[in-house]
Design an enzyme around this catalytic site. Structure first.
Site, PDB file in Angstrom:
ATOM      1  N   HIS A 110      13.727  -8.953  12.897  1.00 25.36           N
ATOM      2  CA  HIS A 110      12.478  -8.274  12.526  1.00 25.36           C
ATOM      3  C   HIS A 110      12.739  -6.932  11.856  1.00 25.36           C
ATOM      4  CE1 HIS A 110      13.833  -6.293  16.072  1.00 25.36           C
ATOM      5  NE2 HIS A 110      12.884  -5.376  15.975  1.00 25.36           N
ATOM      6  N   ASP A 111      13.980  -6.408  11.966  1.00 29.00           N
ATOM      7  CA  ASP A 111      14.271  -5.085  11.404  1.00 29.00           C
ATOM      8  C   ASP A 111      14.867  -5.195  10.008  1.00 29.00           C
ATOM      9  OD1 ASP A 111      13.277  -3.296  13.294  1.00 29.00           O
ATOM     10  OD2 ASP A 111      15.045  -3.513  14.576  1.00 29.00           O
ATOM     11  N   HIS A 160      11.665   5.025  25.144  1.00 28.94           N
ATOM     12  CA  HIS A 160      10.465   5.839  24.942  1.00 28.94           C
ATOM     13  C   HIS A 160       9.225   5.094  25.415  1.00 28.94           C
ATOM     14  CE1 HIS A 160      11.758   3.772  21.160  1.00 28.94           C
ATOM     15  NE2 HIS A 160      10.613   3.168  21.360  1.00 28.94           N
ATOM     16  N   GLU A 207      20.656  -3.976  22.523  1.00 33.80           N
ATOM     17  CA  GLU A 207      20.432  -3.728  21.092  1.00 33.80           C
ATOM     18  C   GLU A 207      21.194  -2.471  20.702  1.00 33.80           C
ATOM     19  OE1 GLU A 207      17.615  -2.539  17.486  1.00 33.80           O
ATOM     20  OE2 GLU A 207      17.318  -1.679  19.461  1.00 33.80           O
ATOM     21  N   GLN A 242       6.072   7.778  19.574  1.00 34.43           N
ATOM     22  CA  GLN A 242       7.009   7.212  20.570  1.00 34.43           C
ATOM     23  C   GLN A 242       7.763   8.373  21.209  1.00 34.43           C
ATOM     24  OE1 GLN A 242       8.657   4.702  17.428  1.00 34.43           O
ATOM     25  NE2 GLN A 242       8.453   2.911  18.736  1.00 34.43           N
ATOM     26  N   ARG A 273       9.203  -3.168   6.696  1.00 33.27           N
ATOM     27  CA  ARG A 273       9.732  -4.242   7.535  1.00 33.27           C
ATOM     28  C   ARG A 273       8.707  -5.367   7.681  1.00 33.27           C
ATOM     29  NH1 ARG A 273      11.733  -0.991  12.744  1.00 33.27           N
ATOM     30  NH2 ARG A 273       9.735   0.011  12.355  1.00 33.27           N
ATOM     31  N   ASP A 302      16.144  -2.450  24.392  1.00 35.23           N
ATOM     32  CA  ASP A 302      15.895  -1.900  23.063  1.00 35.23           C
ATOM     33  C   ASP A 302      16.511  -0.506  22.911  1.00 35.23           C
ATOM     34  OD1 ASP A 302      14.332  -1.899  20.523  1.00 35.23           O
ATOM     35  OD2 ASP A 302      13.334  -0.201  21.486  1.00 35.23           O
TER      36      ASP A 302
HETATM   37  C1  GLC Z   1      14.578  -1.077  17.907  1.00 30.52           C
HETATM   38  C2  GLC Z   1      13.657  -2.120  17.296  1.00 30.52           C
HETATM   39  C3  GLC Z   1      12.899  -1.526  16.164  1.00 30.52           C
HETATM   40  C4  GLC Z   1      12.134  -0.324  16.654  1.00 30.52           C
HETATM   41  C5  GLC Z   1      13.048   0.663  17.404  1.00 30.52           C
HETATM   42  C6  GLC Z   1      12.263   1.688  18.163  1.00 30.52           C
HETATM   43  O1  GLC Z   1      15.554  -0.682  17.026  1.00 30.52           O
HETATM   44  O2  GLC Z   1      14.400  -3.242  16.895  1.00 30.52           O
HETATM   45  O3  GLC Z   1      12.033  -2.465  15.568  1.00 30.52           O
HETATM   46  O4  GLC Z   1      11.541   0.327  15.567  1.00 30.52           O
HETATM   47  O5  GLC Z   1      13.837   0.004  18.356  1.00 30.52           O
HETATM   48  O6  GLC Z   1      11.766   1.173  19.363  1.00 30.52           O
END
Ligand code: GLC
Length: 612
Positions: free
Chosen positions: A368-369, A159, A301, A227, A493, A259
């Protein structure tokens, strides 16, 4: 033909037929494919000489990233050092941490207050001004490379931010740009999608569409409303995003984290996750990278159940990602922390250990999540545990609501309908360091530190690349100040995204301090990992039965050497019922010991290797 062209042509030739085949399958558009190839050459020519040398070295040594001395750390530039120049000044600290792969959390331009931690990019070619410039990034990459370090960044490809030029032009009604997203002039199709598409942020951003009253359209927004999902069925989107990818790679990146990659293709009537076209696109990205910038590896990811994750490695002949997050193992680890029962973790490790050795996982305890409880519920069910109450237990445990729990932290997206809350907190706070310090309880503190170290030692024992979360090396606690910040308050988070505590980091060499106890032991573990051949990526790895469900035992073998990592996940003293012949060296203390029913302290561990 000049030499440089020959190199490019050779690489292009290697992949051309497959790349063209896949491109045509998705887009059937010859001229757009020709444009893509022209631009691959352009980015190749623009790539600077030092990076081309790196390309050459890594083509000859494609397993460079699998070395057992690889150690990653993910950090927020502003939290850690203010800006990119600040990170540059702190490289010696990172070297002191043995870190040689730095994942800079998203730093591209993003609107304040509508950034999702930087994952809403408004310009893929511009650094967020308060963090620096593209030149600062390239300079940092050069300095990292001089020090033998690698740099990793996110490529947020699913996005863009609603402030991205394409989105603004789409919102102004320009058809060409609307076709780069998913726009609908009524709720008919959005409602169709909603029937089969689950929600990512059910409480912080419910639904998958956002209505734009100014133009009377709905737009697809899987994550936050700001987004906007890109439409990869449009070849213009694919081409332009590949140019952005190569532009960023050319700034000197070594690892590019793609991502949210499972989400990039949408089809009505499906879950819009992991569709076959996603794999076509990732495979094309892999080839494009190998043609233009083979020094760069792709980290996918894929936060999904194991059977969905592994296909993102592709096949041996047609690889996709070089590395993937070991997400189920991570979640299962915390399940073992909360239950003191390692059975599910052992099963999970057996699954991972049976996979082809060529697959490289990125191992981590925290990132970070939030932690989503993506566990193997079918197995838990056989053991009498049900999904919803089990998740409830885990969340109660980690929020400290269960007797005996020492964890502190916060729920995330607590969905009253599915009862599917996830969890946020730092490793140290989840291990009880925060609570013990708050209560001034020295004994509890010692045990909490022991648990934190045990978990790191266990993470380092796994095959793959360990990735530390910045602050964990000094036991940084939750930071509740986000509750005072209007831009962050609704996203828990941020509780584990606090500013790095340099004041505490100063104590890291003091053996009596919490920071020193963690930092110095972690350093020792990292050094052992880097030097002992049993940690090689191609070592044989098995779990080992010690007839005690509280203990996880991992055996690693390489070149006739045998290593055991023995980890006590319970708060009581436990015996590992095992009888191994010969003498073993405790790798941390150097002392000799027998492996005959060793007893482990509460949350203690051993790292031992058979002596010659
Ligand atoms: C991934 C990132 C997360 C974010 C999501 C949307 O999962 O780790 O922090 O909110 O993408 O971009």
């Amino acid at each position: 033909m000049p030499k440089a062209d020959e190199i490019f042509q050779k690489r292009l030739q290697k992949h051309h037929d497959e790349l063209r085949w896949l491109y045509m399958e998705l887009y059937g558009n010859d001229s757009m494919f020709a444009e893509l190839c022209d631009n691959l050459f352009r980015f190749y020519t623009e790539r600077k000489a030092s990076l081309k040398r790196r390309d050459k070295q890594r083509e000859q040594n494609p397993d460079w990233f699998k070395r057992s001395d690889m150690l990653g750390m993910m950090l927020y530039i502003d939290n850690f050092a203010g800006d990119l120049k600040g990170v540059q000044k702190k490289l010696s600290y990172l070297s002191d941490c043995n870190v040689n792969c730095i994942h800079l959390m998203p730093f591209l331009d993003t609107p304040k207050g509508r950034s999702d931690g930087g994952y809403a990019v408004s310009d893929f070619r511009k650094v967020r001004p308060d963090l620096g410039t593209m030149d600062d990034l390239a300079t940092l990459a050069d300095s990292c490379h001089e020090r033998g370090m690698n740099l990793c960044m996110d490529f947020v490809m699913n996005h863009t931010s609603e402030d991205h030029e394409w989105a603004r032009r789409a919102a102004a009604g320009e058809g060409e740009y609307m076709s780069r997203y998913f726009f609908y002039d009524s709720d008919r199709i959005p409602l169709e999608y909603e029937k089969s598409v689950p929600q990512v942020f059910p409480t912080t951003a419910p639904g998958n569409f956002t209505y734009l009253p100014e133009i009377g359209h709905y737009v697809l927004t899987t994550f936050y409303p700001y987004q906007w999902d890109l439409n990869y069925a449009n070849p213009r989107v694919f081409n332009e995003m590949m140019y952005n990818f190569l532009y960023l790679a050319n700034q000197g990146m070594d690892v590019i984290r793609i991502d949210a990659v499972p989400y990039i293709w949408k089809e009505i009537g499906t879950s819009c996750r992991n569709l076959p076209q996603v794999h076509t696109i990732v495979r094309m990205m892999r080839m494009i990278g190998e043609i233009v910038c083979p020094a760069v590896v792709l980290l996918g990811e894929v936060v999904m159940e194991p059977e969905k994750v592994v296909p993102y490695f592709g096949t041996v002949e047609k690889p996709e990602c070089h590395m993937l997050y070991n997400v189920t193992t991570m979640a299962t680890t915390w399940n073992s922390v909360a239950t003191g029962d390692t059975r599910l973790l052992r099963r999970q490790m057996d699954i991972v250990n049976r996979l082809p050795g060529a697959y490289t996982f990125l191992n981590y305890l925290r990132c970070h999540d939030d932690i989503g409880w993506g566990l193997d519920y079918a197995t838990l069910k056989q053991w009498g545990m049900k999904e919803v109450p089990h998740k409830q237990y885990l969340n109660d445990y980690f929020t400290g609501r269960i007797a005996g729990s020492t964890s502190c932290g916060e729920l995330y997206n607590d969905d009253p309908i599915t009862k599917d809350a996830r969890f946020c907190g730092t490793t140290a706070s989840m291990c009880g360091i925060e609570q013990a310090l708050g209560n001034g309880d020295q004994e509890a503190l010692e045990e909490a530190i022991r648990q934190d170290l045990m978990l790191h030692a266990y993470m380092f024992t796994q095959s793959g690349i360990p990735m530390l979360y910045s602050g964990d090396e000094i036991g940084q606690l939750n930071d509740y100040s986000y509750r005072e910040d209007g831009d962050k308050v609704s996203d828990s988070r941020y509780v584990h995204r606090g500013a790095f505590r340099w004041d505490l980091a100063k104590r890291r060499k003091d053996k009596e301090s919490v920071q020193g106890k963690l930092f110095l032991t972690l350093r020792m573990l990292e050094k052992i990992r880097a030097k002992e051949p049993v940690f090689d990526a191609n070592a044989n790895v098995y779990t080992y039965d010690v007839h005690n469900d509280s203990i996880l035992c991992i055996m690693r073998e390489k070149s006739g050497e045998r290593f055991f990592g023995i980890f006590n996940f319970s708060g009581g003293e436990q015996t590992a019922w095992m009888q191994e012949d010969g003498m073993f060296t405790d790798l941390l203390t150097g002392t000799q010991m027998e492996l005959r029913d060793p007893v482990l302290q509460p949350h203690g561990f051993y790292w031992v290797k058979r002596s010659r």
